[in-house]
Design a protein around this motif. Structure first.
Motif, mmCIF file in Angstrom:
data_model
loop_
_atom_site.group_PDB
_atom_site.id
_atom_site.type_symbol
_atom_site.label_atom_id
_atom_site.label_comp_id
_atom_site.label_asym_id
_atom_site.label_seq_id
_atom_site.Cartn_x
_atom_site.Cartn_y
_atom_site.Cartn_z
ATOM 1 N N SER A 32 0.950 -1.041 0.000
ATOM 2 C CA SER A 32 0.000 0.000 0.000
ATOM 3 C C SER A 32 0.960 1.051 0.000
ATOM 4 O O SER A 32 2.072 0.917 0.229
ATOM 5 N N SER A 33 0.664 1.967 -0.004
ATOM 6 C CA SER A 33 1.718 2.867 0.227
ATOM 7 C C SER A 33 2.451 2.281 1.393
ATOM 8 O O SER A 33 3.237 2.895 2.003
ATOM 9 N N GLU A 34 2.182 1.115 1.838
ATOM 10 C CA GLU A 34 2.802 0.558 3.006
ATOM 11 C C GLU A 34 3.738 -0.535 2.554
ATOM 12 O O GLU A 34 3.605 -1.674 2.938
ATOM 13 N N ARG A 35 4.681 -0.209 1.709
ATOM 14 C CA ARG A 35 5.592 -1.211 1.170
ATOM 15 C C ARG A 35 6.999 -0.771 1.467
ATOM 16 O O ARG A 35 7.366 0.353 1.190
ATOM 17 N N GLY A 42 0.277 12.075 -5.371
ATOM 18 C CA GLY A 42 0.656 12.354 -6.743
ATOM 19 C C GLY A 42 1.279 11.203 -7.487
ATOM 20 O O GLY A 42 1.633 11.341 -8.663
ATOM 21 N N ALA A 43 1.401 10.022 -6.844
ATOM 22 C CA ALA A 43 2.093 8.904 -7.486
ATOM 23 C C ALA A 43 1.358 7.578 -7.358
ATOM 24 O O ALA A 43 1.368 6.776 -8.289
ATOM 25 N N TYR A 44 0.733 7.334 -6.226
ATOM 26 C CA TYR A 44 0.190 6.008 -5.966
ATOM 27 C C TYR A 44 -1.161 5.820 -6.650
ATOM 28 O O TYR A 44 -1.944 6.761 -6.791
ATOM 29 N N PHE A 55 -2.277 -5.380 2.160
ATOM 30 C CA PHE A 55 -2.534 -3.989 2.518
ATOM 31 C C PHE A 55 -2.123 -2.998 1.439
ATOM 32 O O PHE A 55 -2.516 -1.834 1.495
ATOM 33 N N TYR A 56 -1.313 -3.398 0.464
ATOM 34 C CA TYR A 56 -0.971 -2.444 -0.591
ATOM 35 C C TYR A 56 -2.176 -2.085 -1.447
ATOM 36 O O TYR A 56 -2.164 -1.062 -2.143
ATOM 37 N N LYS A 57 -3.245 -2.898 -1.384
ATOM 38 C CA LYS A 57 -4.469 -2.557 -2.111
ATOM 39 C C LYS A 57 -5.255 -1.448 -1.408
ATOM 40 O O LYS A 57 -6.092 -0.792 -2.026
ATOM 41 N N SER A 58 -4.988 -1.236 -0.124
ATOM 42 C CA SER A 58 -5.728 -0.240 0.668
ATOM 43 C C SER A 58 -5.036 1.114 0.548
ATOM 44 O O SER A 58 -4.354 1.576 1.469
ATOM 45 N N TYR A 66 0.240 0.952 -8.749
ATOM 46 C CA TYR A 66 1.665 1.273 -8.582
ATOM 47 C C TYR A 66 2.516 0.030 -8.405
ATOM 48 O O TYR A 66 3.517 -0.166 -9.091
ATOM 49 N N TRP A 67 2.136 -0.841 -7.463
ATOM 50 C CA TRP A 67 2.962 -2.022 -7.208
ATOM 51 C C TRP A 67 2.720 -3.130 -8.224
ATOM 52 O O TRP A 67 3.610 -3.937 -8.494
ATOM 53 N N GLU A 68 1.527 -3.184 -8.810
ATOM 54 C CA GLU A 68 1.301 -4.185 -9.859
ATOM 55 C C GLU A 68 2.203 -3.922 -11.068
ATOM 56 O O GLU A 68 2.686 -4.853 -11.717
ATOM 57 N N GLU A 69 2.457 -2.666 -11.346
ATOM 58 C CA GLU A 69 3.367 -2.320 -12.440
ATOM 59 C C GLU A 69 4.796 -2.740 -12.126
ATOM 60 O O GLU A 69 5.643 -2.806 -13.024
#
Length: 244
Positions: A2-5, A156-158, A200-203, A220-223
């Motif tokens: 999540s933004s928690e990576r 601005g990024a996630y 949690f990255y989906k949240s 973001y992380w799937e890319e």
């Protein structure tokens, strides 16, 4: 995540100095034993320090809340009740913009579930409260051609995405409260997404936009190689117990 990576921010920021880092490490050990009020203050400090730490080391510090603080940018602007806005648009008949007060006035759903990060840590029994995403989608009037929902954030990024079927689950919230208090900036407030059964990255933290689309767009992380369908316990090559 999540933004928690726990990875380094993509953009450089001002690093936390050695003295601050060592002091934070000692405070982390103390925080595990501290009273709840002191713990909340420590978590807030960690969140602020993490935003100025391009090394990512602050994300490894212990804290009694069990969470780690990650962002994919070096800094995130803060929003409050006066400045926060959430847009709903895309393949809908009734686009809308919501203030924080608008969201607070809607029927609220509270659930208590485990939070599981794809990096391995878990925080059991975490309360979240907010508006079911399905309610906002129904209010917008989703068109027949729609098949997915994309989420953008005011860092601005996630970004993140769900299929329309996933987005309509009753355990997916536009969350306003976490751990029975308003969601603070460090945890992605004042409003974040909460997808209870997924890693949690989906949240997505710092939620600013909900766009209904025809197809799923990788987030973001799937890319960067993570699974688009991030069910806890059966994705990303992990074997964690599902969140309950």
């Amino acid at each position: 995540m999540s933004s928690e990576r726990p990875q380094r921010p993509e953009k450089p920021g001002a690093p936390v100095g050695r003295r601050v880092f060592l002091g934070t490490l000692g405070a982390g050990a103390l925080g595990v034993l501290a009273a709840p009020a002191l713990q909340r203050g420590f978590e807030s400090f960690l969140g602020g320090a993490a935003e100025r730490d391009p090394t990512g080391l602050t994300g490894l510090l212990p804290n009694g809340g069990g969470f780690r603080y990650y962002s994919v940018t070096s800094s995130v602007p803060a929003k409050d009740a006066d400045t926060y806005r959430l847009g709903v648009d895309g393949l809908v008949d009734r686009p809308a913009t919501y203030t924080l007060a608008d969201l607070e006035a809607m029927p609220q759903t509270r659930m208590v579930r485990d939070v599981q990060c794809v990096t391995g840590w878990r925080v059991p029994g975490t309360p979240f409260q907010g508006v079911r995403l399905s309610r906002l989608l129904d209010a917008a009037g989703v068109r027949a051609s729609a098949g997915a929902v994309r989420f953008t954030c005011f860092d601005g990024a996630y970004s993140e995405s769900l299929t329309l079927e996933q987005a309509r689950r009753p355990d997916v919230l536009v969350a306003l409260r976490m751990q029975d208090q308003d969601i603070g900036h460090s945890h992605g407030g004042p409003v974040r997404l909460y997808v209870a059964p997924m890693y949690f990255y989906k949240s997505a933290k710092w939620l600013s936009g909900i766009t209904v689309t025809e197809h799923v767009r990788p987030g973001y992380w799937e890319e960067r190689g993570y699974d688009i369908d991030a069910w806890v316990g059966r994705s990303n090559g992990r074997d964690d117990e599902p969140t309950t």
